[in-house]
Scaffold this motif. Structure first.
Motif, PDB file in Angstrom:
ATOM      1  N   ILE A  34       0.853  -1.184   0.000  1.00 33.91           N
ATOM      2  CA  ILE A  34       0.000   0.000   0.000  1.00 33.91           C
ATOM      3  C   ILE A  34       0.888   1.232   0.000  1.00 33.91           C
ATOM      4  N   ASP A  35       0.512   2.216  -0.813  1.00 39.15           N
ATOM      5  CA  ASP A  35       1.172   3.511  -0.805  1.00 39.15           C
ATOM      6  C   ASP A  35       0.149   4.556  -1.249  1.00 39.15           C
ATOM      7  N   ASP A  36       0.611   5.757  -1.585  1.00 39.64           N
ATOM      8  CA  ASP A  36      -0.308   6.844  -1.946  1.00 39.64           C
ATOM      9  C   ASP A  36      -1.030   6.614  -3.265  1.00 39.64           C
ATOM     10  N   LYS A  37      -0.529   5.716  -4.072  1.00 43.02           N
ATOM     11  CA  LYS A  37      -1.095   5.533  -5.404  1.00 43.02           C
ATOM     12  C   LYS A  37      -1.861   4.229  -5.593  1.00 43.02           C
ATOM     13  N   HIS A  38      -1.585   3.228  -4.753  1.00 45.13           N
ATOM     14  CA  HIS A  38      -2.234   1.942  -4.982  1.00 45.13           C
ATOM     15  C   HIS A  38      -2.313   1.100  -3.708  1.00 45.13           C
ATOM     16  N   VAL A  39      -3.133   0.069  -3.789  1.00 44.43           N
ATOM     17  CA  VAL A  39      -3.169  -0.977  -2.773  1.00 44.43           C
ATOM     18  C   VAL A  39      -3.277  -2.315  -3.497  1.00 44.43           C
ATOM     19  N   THR A  40      -2.584  -3.306  -2.956  1.00 42.85           N
ATOM     20  CA  THR A  40      -2.668  -4.672  -3.457  1.00 42.85           C
ATOM     21  C   THR A  40      -2.956  -5.560  -2.259  1.00 42.85           C
ATOM     22  N   MET A  41      -3.990  -6.385  -2.370  1.00 43.21           N
ATOM     23  CA  MET A  41      -4.339  -7.284  -1.269  1.00 43.21           C
ATOM     24  C   MET A  41      -4.784  -8.624  -1.825  1.00 43.21           C
ATOM     25  N   ARG A  42      -4.699  -9.638  -0.973  1.00 48.11           N
ATOM     26  CA  ARG A  42      -4.995 -11.012  -1.390  1.00 48.11           C
ATOM     27  C   ARG A  42      -6.076 -11.619  -0.500  1.00 48.11           C
ATOM     28  N   ILE A  43      -6.933 -12.401  -1.140  1.00 52.67           N
ATOM     29  CA  ILE A  43      -7.867 -13.256  -0.405  1.00 52.67           C
ATOM     30  C   ILE A  43      -7.527 -14.690  -0.786  1.00 52.67           C
ATOM     31  N   PRO A  44      -7.264 -15.532   0.218  1.00 48.55           N
ATOM     32  CA  PRO A  44      -6.919 -16.926  -0.091  1.00 48.55           C
ATOM     33  C   PRO A  44      -8.151 -17.719  -0.539  1.00 48.55           C
ATOM     34  N   LEU A  45      -7.931 -18.620  -1.485  1.00 46.20           N
ATOM     35  CA  LEU A  45      -8.985 -19.542  -1.896  1.00 46.20           C
ATOM     36  C   LEU A  45      -8.976 -20.703  -0.912  1.00 46.20           C
ATOM     37  N   GLY A  46     -10.087 -20.926  -0.282  1.00 42.32           N
ATOM     38  CA  GLY A  46     -10.191 -22.007   0.692  1.00 42.32           C
ATOM     39  C   GLY A  46     -11.647 -22.304   0.977  1.00 42.32           C
ATOM     40  N   ARG A  47     -11.881 -23.080   1.991  1.00 48.57           N
ATOM     41  CA  ARG A  47     -13.236 -23.490   2.343  1.00 48.57           C
ATOM     42  C   ARG A  47     -14.177 -22.303   2.506  1.00 48.57           C
ATOM     43  N   ARG A  48     -13.682 -21.208   3.065  1.00 38.09           N
ATOM     44  CA  ARG A  48     -14.523 -20.039   3.328  1.00 38.09           C
ATOM     45  C   ARG A  48     -14.872 -19.255   2.072  1.00 38.09           C
ATOM     46  N   THR A  49     -14.043 -19.350   1.047  1.00 41.35           N
ATOM     47  CA  THR A  49     -14.186 -18.436  -0.088  1.00 41.35           C
ATOM     48  C   THR A  49     -14.476 -19.113  -1.423  1.00 41.35           C
ATOM     49  N   LYS A  50     -14.501 -20.448  -1.467  1.00 37.78           N
ATOM     50  CA  LYS A  50     -14.715 -21.069  -2.778  1.00 37.78           C
ATOM     51  C   LYS A  50     -16.161 -21.513  -2.962  1.00 37.78           C
ATOM     52  N   ASN A  51     -16.505 -21.676  -4.225  1.00 41.42           N
ATOM     53  CA  ASN A  51     -17.854 -22.094  -4.587  1.00 41.42           C
ATOM     54  C   ASN A  51     -17.862 -23.580  -4.984  1.00 41.42           C
ATOM     55  N   HIS A  52     -18.979 -24.025  -5.514  1.00 41.64           N
ATOM     56  CA  HIS A  52     -19.138 -25.427  -5.886  1.00 41.64           C
ATOM     57  C   HIS A  52     -18.283 -25.833  -7.096  1.00 41.64           C
ATOM     58  N   LEU A  53     -17.702 -24.847  -7.795  1.00 37.67           N
ATOM     59  CA  LEU A  53     -16.825 -25.122  -8.936  1.00 37.67           C
ATOM     60  C   LEU A  53     -15.353 -25.078  -8.548  1.00 37.67           C
ATOM     61  N   ASN A  54     -15.093 -24.951  -7.250  1.00 36.14           N
ATOM     62  CA  ASN A  54     -13.729 -24.846  -6.707  1.00 36.14           C
ATOM     63  C   ASN A  54     -12.979 -23.613  -7.206  1.00 36.14           C
TER      64      ASN A  54
END
Length: 160
Positions: A34-54
């Protein structure tokens, strides 16, 4: 103990997710840079975030776009010592490919957000502008977008 600005940003995000928006906490986002111009963040793929198509569930992708755009605005306001009311008024999303691994969300609209905050400070009014967030799956597809979000960010300076 002193922690880096990035570690403090992640602590702030975790606390915000725990106390204010539990869905954010549930998805476990992590700010990568993160800085004055941008932000980069990640969400892990796992049981909490995946759908029925994995692949990453639509709702988790929406959380990632929300956090990428919103956290940059919150951090910029905090850096300026200003309290703001922040909301998203609309969302447009294009889904290009299924993200089948961790997803990285990037917003490069820091300059636009900074101008929005300045305008709200000067006028006292709510300012609305679209911000763009790109979701990628670097481990599988490099920088190729998996989804592109355009969210209308709405900010207003809160009087103390």
């Amino acid at each position: 103990m002193f922690s880096s600005p990035l570690a403090r940003a992640n602590q702030h995000l975790s606390l915000f997710g725990f106390l204010k928006v539990p869905m954010i906490g549930w998805c476990r986002p992590k700010i990568l840079s993160i800085d004055d111009k941008h932000v980069t963040m990640r969400i892990p793929l796992g049981r909490r975030t995946k759908n029925h198509l994995n692949s990453m569930y639509f709702g988790a992708l929406a959380v990632g776009a929300d956090v990428a755009g919103g956290f940059l605005a919150m951090a910029m306001a905090e850096q300026r010592g200003v309290k703001i009311s922040l909301a998203f008024k609309s969302v447009n999303a294009d889904f290009h490919k299924r993200p089948e691994d961790d997803v990285v969300f990037t917003c490069f609209d820091g300059n636009k957000i900074n101008q929005m905050i300045s305008e709200s400070i000067e006028t006292g009014h709510r300012v609305n502008q679209p911000v763009t967030i790109v979701a990628t799956c670097p481990s599988l597809h490099g920088d190729e977008p998996m989804a592109t979000f355009e969210l209308t960010l709405s900010v207003k300076k809160i009087d103390d």
